[in-house]
Structures are given as C-alpha cells and as structure tokens.
Design a protein around this motif. Structure first.
Motif, PDB file in Angstrom:
ATOM      1  N   ALA A 251       0.822  -1.213   0.000  1.00 37.20           N
ATOM      2  CA  ALA A 251       0.000   0.000   0.000  1.00 37.20           C
ATOM      3  C   ALA A 251       0.858   1.265   0.000  1.00 37.20           C
ATOM      4  N   GLY A 252       1.982   1.239   0.718  1.00 36.49           N
ATOM      5  CA  GLY A 252       2.863   2.400   0.725  1.00 36.49           C
ATOM      6  C   GLY A 252       3.416   2.708  -0.652  1.00 36.49           C
ATOM      7  N   LYS A 253       3.831   1.661  -1.383  1.00 37.12           N
ATOM      8  CA  LYS A 253       4.325   1.846  -2.746  1.00 37.12           C
ATOM      9  C   LYS A 253       3.205   2.311  -3.673  1.00 37.12           C
ATOM     10  N   ARG A 254       2.034   1.743  -3.493  1.00 39.15           N
ATOM     11  CA  ARG A 254       0.887   2.139  -4.318  1.00 39.15           C
ATOM     12  C   ARG A 254       0.542   3.611  -4.093  1.00 39.15           C
ATOM     13  N   LEU A 255       0.580   4.048  -2.860  1.00 41.84           N
ATOM     14  CA  LEU A 255       0.263   5.438  -2.550  1.00 41.84           C
ATOM     15  C   LEU A 255       1.280   6.385  -3.182  1.00 41.84           C
ATOM     16  N   ALA A 256       2.552   6.038  -3.097  1.00 48.19           N
ATOM     17  CA  ALA A 256       3.584   6.880  -3.714  1.00 48.19           C
ATOM     18  C   ALA A 256       3.376   6.985  -5.220  1.00 48.19           C
ATOM     19  N   LEU A 257       3.051   5.878  -5.868  1.00 47.34           N
ATOM     20  CA  LEU A 257       2.803   5.885  -7.311  1.00 47.34           C
ATOM     21  C   LEU A 257       1.569   6.714  -7.656  1.00 47.34           C
ATOM     22  N   LEU A 258       0.514   6.561  -6.867  1.00 50.28           N
ATOM     23  CA  LEU A 258      -0.713   7.311  -7.131  1.00 50.28           C
ATOM     24  C   LEU A 258      -0.477   8.808  -7.028  1.00 50.28           C
ATOM     25  N   LEU A 259       0.201   9.237  -6.000  1.00 53.10           N
ATOM     26  CA  LEU A 259       0.474  10.667  -5.839  1.00 53.10           C
ATOM     27  C   LEU A 259       1.343  11.165  -6.989  1.00 53.10           C
ATOM     28  N   GLY A 260       2.336  10.366  -7.372  1.00 52.48           N
ATOM     29  CA  GLY A 260       3.213  10.766  -8.466  1.00 52.48           C
ATOM     30  C   GLY A 260       2.489  10.911  -9.785  1.00 52.48           C
ATOM     31  N   GLN A 261       1.468  10.095  -9.998  1.00 50.02           N
ATOM     32  CA  GLN A 261       0.688  10.185 -11.236  1.00 50.02           C
ATOM     33  C   GLN A 261      -0.005  11.528 -11.389  1.00 50.02           C
ATOM     34  N   TYR A 262      -0.250  12.189 -10.287  1.00 51.94           N
ATOM     35  CA  TYR A 262      -0.939  13.481 -10.321  1.00 51.94           C
ATOM     36  C   TYR A 262      -0.006  14.641  -9.972  1.00 51.94           C
ATOM     37  N   GLY A 263       1.273  14.423 -10.222  1.00 51.74           N
ATOM     38  CA  GLY A 263       2.247  15.495 -10.056  1.00 51.74           C
ATOM     39  C   GLY A 263       2.553  15.826  -8.614  1.00 51.74           C
ATOM     40  N   LEU A 264       2.278  14.911  -7.710  1.00 53.34           N
ATOM     41  CA  LEU A 264       2.513  15.133  -6.289  1.00 53.34           C
ATOM     42  C   LEU A 264       3.514  14.096  -5.781  1.00 53.34           C
ATOM     43  N   GLN A 265       4.670  14.066  -6.391  1.00 52.54           N
ATOM     44  CA  GLN A 265       5.672  13.066  -6.067  1.00 52.54           C
ATOM     45  C   GLN A 265       6.167  13.234  -4.636  1.00 52.54           C
ATOM     46  N   PRO A 266       6.035  12.207  -3.801  1.00 53.34           N
ATOM     47  CA  PRO A 266       6.497  12.330  -2.414  1.00 53.34           C
ATOM     48  C   PRO A 266       8.006  12.528  -2.329  1.00 53.34           C
ATOM     49  N   GLN A 267       8.421  13.331  -1.350  1.00 55.23           N
ATOM     50  CA  GLN A 267       9.849  13.496  -1.076  1.00 55.23           C
ATOM     51  C   GLN A 267      10.347  12.455  -0.071  1.00 55.23           C
TER      52      GLN A 267
END
Length: 330
Positions: A251-267
């Motif tokens: 789920a953590g990896k999925r969340l990072a990918l989802l945010l990145g898809q919308y230009g919100l790449q986690p730091q």
C-alpha cells in the motif's frame, strides 16, 4: 497544545461533515487493526500484574533483553527529561514535535538540527533525539551511523534516544538488539503497526538501571489489564505480523505511485505514510478536507502527509479527489 493527526471530531465540526463520512488519512496508522482477542473478566476486575507474559512477548518481538511497558510511547517522551539534569539536547528535525517540546518544557536547551549538522553539533550535546524512520519525512538512518553517534554521546555520559515508532516494517534497521548498552534508549509504539492507537501501549528498551528509574516515574499499573492481554496476543501473532508487513509495504508503494501520477511526487515516506512538500500545502489540505478527506498538514514547512487508504473504495475516493485537485489547479 501541539497539533496532531487524527483530530477527526474537530474536522467534522469545522467542515460540517459527519465523522462517519470522512476518509481519515491524517495519522500514520495501519488502517487494518489487528483482531481484538477475547479478554477474560479477570483482566477487567483485577489490578494488572507484570508476570503475565507481556514483557517476554515484547522482548521476543523486538529482539531485546528487557522492556518497560508504558501507556503509549508518548508517556516515555514526557518522562525521560526528568531522569537527567538540565543540559543541551539536539533533536534531528523536522520530526514528531512532542520530542523537542518535552525537553524544552523541562528546562533543557534544545537545538533542532538537520541530518547533515549532527556530526558538527554532537560533541556539544548531552542528549540526541532521533526518530527513525522519521515522521514525517520517512528518512531512515543505518544502525551503524546511529551507533557511532551513541558511542560519542555515551563516552561523555550522554544519551541517544531513538524513537522507532514506524520501525515494525524494517526490523533489521532497529537498534533494539543494542538497547542494553548504557546511554541508548529505544522507544517503540504499539498502536501504529498494529492499527490500534486507542489501546495506548508502547515500550521503552534500555539498560536495566535506566528502566528502573523510569518505572519509578511511570508508577504502578500504568498499562491496564485488558491492554496487557490484547498487547500480548498481538505481539505473539507472527502470521499477522507477516500479513501486516506485506500489505502495508504494498500500500505504501501504491500510494507513492498514485500521488506521483498526479504530479505530487512524495519526497519521503515509509510503509505507513507518504510525505511531500508542496508550495500550496494548505490549499491541498483544504481542498481535500472540503471533500471529507483528512490529511496531516505541516504548515511550518508547507508539507502534507498522506496515510494509507484501507480498501478499494477508499483508494477510488482518494484518486477522484486528486484528479479534481489537479484539474482545478490547471
């Protein structure tokens, strides 16, 4: 009073949305609570005793020789400053704000330092506090680096305090096996990985003399009988541990990918949350809140933390909100 995640009732009143209608992503908790075991009536009716197996279960789970159960690691954070005389404390920041607050409230001089500044300041400190993995940035430091810092502090009678509240998914990075060393104090949180924050259970790992001193500050019966029964059952559930680690990692990896898809790449982030700095963090937090999705806002550095959705309906709701946010921002 410091601000924390999980203030759902406050959000419900502020935005006029019933508590049951919220998707609460503001706390870095596993959204799949471990099952509650049958709790015998005697656990409710009698004063708790310390020879019921909880301490041994915790020692086995964390891989250490001795522990002190407390009513959440927050209790230890508040009490540890009482065990030393006034001095200089470094807190690796940004991190969980209660650490710096507790030491300052007890009269210590506190310097909040960045990772790259620790080696410069450490020889002037009496105590160094590190959250590993860090909350909210997700930064993970190696055991060898932390043990080097501990050696430098302990040689002068200093302490290294390591808050491992989010360590359960990466036990190989834990300093628990070294917690018998003088001057090393490890804090472990029960509620986050096991998804049972309301239980209020945590553990302090340290050498016996310090644990005895801390126990005197904690006082008797700090952890209730029912909590002790529940905690022991969860700590012994090895199949549950493996299942929780696997699905939170995914789920953590999925969340990072989802945010990145919308230009919100986690730091940064870890298995239980993702963190990103964004110019309009307050606007993102407000946009989501108006749609009944609660994030954790850090206004001082314009960042937000996303916890994990629990099921596919929650994932879809989050994705639709992200789509709407990006569309509105264009």
């Amino acid at each position: 009073m410091l601000e924390h995640g999980g203030r759902l009732r406050k959000a419900a009143l502020e935005y006029g949305i019933a508590e049951a209608d919220w998707l609460d992503l503001s706390s870095g908790l596993a959204p799949w609570p471990f099952p509650i075991p049958d709790i015998p009536l005697r656990a409710w009716a009698r004063l708790p005793e310390t020879d019921d197996g909880l301490e041994q279960a915790a020692c086995d789970y964390y891989g250490t020789g001795q522990v002190l159960p407390v009513a959440g690691s927050q209790m230890a954070i508040q009490l540890l400053p009482r065990l030393r005389r006034a001095g200089k404390v470094g807190v690796l920041s940004p991190c969980y704000a209660e650490h710096a607050h507790a030491w300052r409230s007890n009269g210590y001089i506190v310097r909040e330092v960045l990772e790259q500044e620790v080696d410069f300041y450490i020889d002037s400190l009496d105590v160094l506090v590190v959250v590993n993995p860090n909350n909210p940035t997700g930064l993970s430091l190696s055991p060898s680096r932390l043990l080097d810092w501990h050696a430098r502090l302990a040689s002068r009678g200093g302490w290294l305090v390591v808050d491992e509240a989010f360590m359960d998914n990466t036990p190989a990075l834990s300093l628990a096996p070294f917690a018998h060393q003088v001057g090393l104090i490890v804090l472990r949180s029960f509620g986050k990985f096991f998804g049972l924050a309301g239980v209020r259970l945590g553990f302090v790992l340290a050498e016996r003399k310090l644990l005895k001193l801390l126990a005197e500050q904690v006082g008797p019966w700090a952890v209730s009988g029912p909590t002790r029964v529940l905690g022991q059952a969860c700590l012994l559930d090895t199949e549950g541990h493996a299942r929780q680690r696997a699905r939170s990692e995914e789920a953590g990896k999925r969340l990072a990918l989802l945010l990145g898809q919308y230009g919100l790449q986690p730091q940064g982030g870890c298995a239980l949350f993702q963190w990103l700095m964004i110019e309009h963090a307050e606007a993102l937090h407000e946009f989501m809140a108006r749609r009944g999705i609660l994030l954790r806002l850090f206004a001082h550095n314009s960042s937000v933390r996303f916890g994990l959705p629990a099921d596919e309906a929650d994932w879809l709701r989050l994705e639709q909100a992200l789509q709407a946010f990006v569309k509105e921002a264009q």
